[in-house]
Design a protein around this motif. Structure first.
Motif, PDB file in Angstrom:
ATOM      1  N   ILE A   1       3.735  -6.117  -8.950  1.00  0.00           N
ATOM      2  CA  ILE A   1       3.009  -5.375  -7.929  1.00  0.00           C
ATOM      3  C   ILE A   1       1.550  -5.374  -8.367  1.00  0.00           C
ATOM      4  CG2 ILE A   1       2.715  -3.167  -6.768  1.00  0.00           C
ATOM      5  CD1 ILE A   1       5.661  -2.622  -7.251  1.00  0.00           C
ATOM      6  N   ILE A   2       0.671  -5.855  -7.493  1.00  0.00           N
ATOM      7  CA  ILE A   2      -0.718  -6.116  -7.850  1.00  0.00           C
ATOM      8  C   ILE A   2      -1.637  -5.237  -7.023  1.00  0.00           C
ATOM      9  CG2 ILE A   2      -2.519  -7.883  -7.961  1.00  0.00           C
ATOM     10  CD1 ILE A   2      -0.134  -9.947  -7.809  1.00  0.00           C
ATOM     11  N   THR A   3      -2.626  -4.620  -7.679  1.00  0.00           N
ATOM     12  CA  THR A   3      -3.707  -3.958  -6.953  1.00  0.00           C
ATOM     13  C   THR A   3      -5.007  -4.284  -7.678  1.00  0.00           C
ATOM     14  OG1 THR A   3      -4.641  -1.862  -6.200  1.00  0.00           O
ATOM     15  CG2 THR A   3      -3.272  -1.772  -8.183  1.00  0.00           C
ATOM     16  N   PHE A   4      -5.985  -4.814  -6.963  1.00  0.00           N
ATOM     17  CA  PHE A   4      -7.235  -5.226  -7.577  1.00  0.00           C
ATOM     18  C   PHE A   4      -8.207  -4.060  -7.759  1.00  0.00           C
ATOM     19  CE2 PHE A   4      -5.612  -9.329  -6.398  1.00  0.00           C
ATOM     20  CZ  PHE A   4      -6.080 -10.156  -7.413  1.00  0.00           C
TER      21      PHE A   4
ATOM     22  N   ARG B   1       0.827  -1.203   0.000  1.00  0.00           N
ATOM     23  CA  ARG B   1       0.000   0.000   0.000  1.00  0.00           C
ATOM     24  C   ARG B   1       0.864   1.258   0.000  1.00  0.00           C
ATOM     25  NH1 ARG B   1      -2.973  -1.466   3.810  1.00  0.00           N
ATOM     26  NH2 ARG B   1      -2.131  -0.274   5.558  1.00  0.00           N
ATOM     27  N   ARG B   2       1.945   1.265   0.764  1.00  0.00           N
ATOM     28  CA  ARG B   2       2.846   2.417   0.769  1.00  0.00           C
ATOM     29  C   ARG B   2       3.540   2.584  -0.576  1.00  0.00           C
ATOM     30  NH1 ARG B   2       4.939   5.133   4.806  1.00  0.00           N
ATOM     31  NH2 ARG B   2       7.021   5.003   3.877  1.00  0.00           N
ATOM     32  N   VAL B   3       3.885   1.474  -1.234  1.00  0.00           N
ATOM     33  CA  VAL B   3       4.501   1.558  -2.560  1.00  0.00           C
ATOM     34  C   VAL B   3       3.526   2.204  -3.539  1.00  0.00           C
ATOM     35  CG1 VAL B   3       5.360   0.211  -4.516  1.00  0.00           C
ATOM     36  CG2 VAL B   3       6.057  -0.393  -2.185  1.00  0.00           C
ATOM     37  N   LEU B   4       2.257   1.811  -3.469  1.00  0.00           N
ATOM     38  CA  LEU B   4       1.250   2.351  -4.374  1.00  0.00           C
ATOM     39  C   LEU B   4       0.924   3.809  -4.079  1.00  0.00           C
ATOM     40  CD1 LEU B   4      -1.149  -0.717  -4.426  1.00  0.00           C
ATOM     41  CD2 LEU B   4       0.189   0.123  -6.359  1.00  0.00           C
ATOM     42  N   LEU B   5       1.053   4.209  -2.821  1.00  0.00           N
ATOM     43  CA  LEU B   5       0.731   5.582  -2.444  1.00  0.00           C
ATOM     44  C   LEU B   5       1.948   6.492  -2.462  1.00  0.00           C
ATOM     45  CD1 LEU B   5      -1.709   4.966   0.552  1.00  0.00           C
ATOM     46  CD2 LEU B   5      -2.278   5.467  -1.828  1.00  0.00           C
ATOM     47  N   GLY B   6       3.111   5.946  -2.667  1.00  0.00           N
ATOM     48  CA  GLY B   6       4.332   6.730  -2.631  1.00  0.00           C
ATOM     49  C   GLY B   6       4.342   7.838  -3.661  1.00  0.00           C
ATOM     50  N   GLY B   7       4.793   9.017  -3.239  1.00  0.00           N
ATOM     51  CA  GLY B   7       4.886  10.154  -4.140  1.00  0.00           C
ATOM     52  C   GLY B   7       3.585  10.906  -4.326  1.00  0.00           C
ATOM     53  N   GLY B   8       2.484  10.393  -3.747  1.00  0.00           N
ATOM     54  CA  GLY B   8       1.194  11.053  -3.924  1.00  0.00           C
ATOM     55  C   GLY B   8       0.742  11.777  -2.671  1.00  0.00           C
ATOM     56  N   ASP B   9      -0.578  12.027  -2.595  1.00  0.00           N
ATOM     57  CA  ASP B   9      -1.130  12.800  -1.490  1.00  0.00           C
ATOM     58  C   ASP B   9      -1.546  11.935  -0.306  1.00  0.00           C
ATOM     59  OD1 ASP B   9      -0.870  15.114  -2.976  1.00  0.00           O
ATOM     60  OD2 ASP B   9      -2.856  14.880  -3.878  1.00  0.00           O
ATOM     61  N   HIS B  10      -1.502  10.596  -0.442  1.00  0.00           N
ATOM     62  CA  HIS B  10      -2.039   9.726   0.589  1.00  0.00           C
ATOM     63  C   HIS B  10      -0.946   8.945   1.321  1.00  0.00           C
ATOM     64  CE1 HIS B  10      -5.839  10.677  -1.269  1.00  0.00           C
ATOM     65  NE2 HIS B  10      -5.426  10.180  -2.412  1.00  0.00           N
TER      66      HIS B  10
ATOM     67  N   ASP C   1      -8.441   2.155  -9.093  1.00  0.00           N
ATOM     68  CA  ASP C   1      -9.131   3.446  -9.090  1.00  0.00           C
ATOM     69  C   ASP C   1      -9.453   3.891  -7.667  1.00  0.00           C
ATOM     70  OD1 ASP C   1      -9.985   4.139 -12.115  1.00  0.00           O
ATOM     71  OD2 ASP C   1     -10.001   1.980 -11.813  1.00  0.00           O
ATOM     72  N   LEU C   2      -9.876   2.950  -6.840  1.00  0.00           N
ATOM     73  CA  LEU C   2     -10.138   3.288  -5.437  1.00  0.00           C
ATOM     74  C   LEU C   2      -8.856   3.736  -4.744  1.00  0.00           C
ATOM     75  CD1 LEU C   2     -12.525   0.376  -4.359  1.00  0.00           C
ATOM     76  CD2 LEU C   2     -13.128   2.784  -4.628  1.00  0.00           C
ATOM     77  N   MET C   3      -7.769   3.015  -4.994  1.00  0.00           N
ATOM     78  CA  MET C   3      -6.499   3.361  -4.365  1.00  0.00           C
ATOM     79  C   MET C   3      -6.032   4.745  -4.809  1.00  0.00           C
ATOM     80  SD  MET C   3      -4.252   2.312  -2.205  1.00  0.00           S
ATOM     81  CE  MET C   3      -4.822   0.618  -2.054  1.00  0.00           C
ATOM     82  N   GLU C   4      -6.174   5.031  -6.090  1.00  0.00           N
ATOM     83  CA  GLU C   4      -5.732   6.320  -6.608  1.00  0.00           C
ATOM     84  C   GLU C   4      -6.508   7.472  -5.965  1.00  0.00           C
ATOM     85  OE1 GLU C   4      -4.909   8.513 -10.906  1.00  0.00           O
ATOM     86  OE2 GLU C   4      -6.245   6.775 -10.810  1.00  0.00           O
ATOM     87  N   HIS C   5      -7.784   7.237  -5.660  1.00  0.00           N
ATOM     88  CA  HIS C   5      -8.616   8.292  -5.092  1.00  0.00           C
ATOM     89  C   HIS C   5      -8.651   8.246  -3.568  1.00  0.00           C
ATOM     90  CE1 HIS C   5     -10.137   8.187  -9.284  1.00  0.00           C
ATOM     91  NE2 HIS C   5     -10.270   9.490  -9.086  1.00  0.00           N
ATOM     92  N   GLY C   6      -7.838   7.392  -2.958  1.00  0.00           N
ATOM     93  CA  GLY C   6      -7.739   7.371  -1.508  1.00  0.00           C
ATOM     94  C   GLY C   6      -8.959   6.803  -0.810  1.00  0.00           C
ATOM     95  N   GLU C   7      -9.620   5.812  -1.442  1.00  0.00           N
ATOM     96  CA  GLU C   7     -10.826   5.221  -0.869  1.00  0.00           C
ATOM     97  C   GLU C   7     -10.663   3.715  -0.691  1.00  0.00           C
ATOM     98  OE1 GLU C   7     -14.246   6.001  -3.223  1.00  0.00           O
ATOM     99  OE2 GLU C   7     -14.248   8.155  -2.837  1.00  0.00           O
ATOM    100  N   GLY C   8     -11.502   3.163   0.178  1.00  0.00           N
ATOM    101  CA  GLY C   8     -11.575   1.724   0.337  1.00  0.00           C
ATOM    102  C   GLY C   8     -13.009   1.323   0.616  1.00  0.00           C
ATOM    103  N   LEU C   9     -13.464   0.209   0.035  1.00  0.00           N
ATOM    104  CA  LEU C   9     -14.795  -0.328   0.294  1.00  0.00           C
ATOM    105  C   LEU C   9     -14.672  -1.520   1.232  1.00  0.00           C
ATOM    106  CD1 LEU C   9     -16.396  -0.277  -3.275  1.00  0.00           C
ATOM    107  CD2 LEU C   9     -16.619   1.427  -1.460  1.00  0.00           C
TER     108      LEU C   9
END
Length: 244
Positions: free
Chosen positions: A185-188, A84-93, A191-199
């Motif tokens: 590196i896998i994310t299912f 999750r930190r790898v996917l959020l790295g460099g962004g706002d989250h 779009d949710l991750m990019e927008h900082g959301e989780g269901l």
């Protein structure tokens, strides 16, 4: 990428790009696959850097290759806060330091990985999984050791009844449905991750996750469903084939 100064060595351009790419979000970083040279090479270097920065808090850099070889041999996944930190790295989250390193492996496939951590002075004990994981996970192995800084490095290895992917998709929230393997590196739910959301998975309450410290990240907002979306979800519908 064209050089601004004639005969400038390409490695010089790569060095500049490496510094620039550190500040891009994951999803902006992916776009560099189609850029002129040395864009794609710089992208790969930055992806590896982000993974290694997170892992080095738990594994000595000299042992990265061996660790991923062992992970592949037991068909395991690195999950939780590290991908999750790898996917959020460099962004706002971006979050603070990961609390632990989480790994999922098939049941009865972890002896070599176990020895790997024991050889690096981790203390070990086993326990049963939390209630919300018992359908997919049989046992959880815990490893801890004190770093030179005085902080504690924590690693969990969960034994999946089936393959590691089935336990990953049984996670209580889409926030957790990301993974790192030796080659991917896998994310299912990108779009949710990019927008900082989780269901949340059906039947899981956000308050319960927070009580157990499993809400994923204070920078990601958890929703019970996607009724707050204002547009039709189309191809990113969370109920598509992943439900199978």
């Amino acid at each position: 990428m064209a050089s601004f100064v004639p005969h400038t060595p390409i490695v010089y351009n790569l060095d500049i790009l490496s510094h620039i790419l550190q500040h891009l979000s994951w999803f902006s970083l992916l776009l560099w696959v189609d850029m002129p040279r040395p864009g794609p090479q710089a992208r790969i270097v930055e992806i590896r850097r982000r993974v290694f920065v997170e892992l080095q808090q738990f594994i000595p850099p000299m042992d990265f290759v061996l660790f991923f070889d062992l992970l592949e041999s037991c068909e395991g996944l690195v999950v939780g806060s590290v991908p999750r930190r790898v996917l959020l790295g460099g962004g706002d989250h971006q979050e603070g330091l990961p609390f632990d390193l989480n790994i999922i492996i098939p049941r009865n496939a972890y002896e070599k990985l176990h020895q790997f951590f024991i050889d690096r002075q981790y203390e070990h004990w086993s326990d049963i999984p939390r209630d919300m994981y018992t359908r997919w996970v049989s046992t959880v192995e815990f490893y801890e050791k004190t770093r030179l800084s005085g902080e504690t490095a924590c690693i969990t290895v969960s034994h999946s009844y089936a393959n590691a992917l089935s336990a990953l998709l049984g996670s209580p929230s889409t926030v957790f449905m990301n993974a790192i393997t030796k080659s991917s590196i896998i994310t299912f739910f990108p779009d949710l991750m990019e927008h900082g959301e989780g269901l949340l998975r059906q039947g899981v309450e956000a308050d319960r996750l927070k009580e157990e410290g499993r809400d994923g990240s204070t920078s990601l907002k958890l929703w019970q469903d996607n009724s707050h979306w204002t547009d039709s979800c189309g191809d990113i519908c969370p109920m598509r084939w992943r439900k199978c």
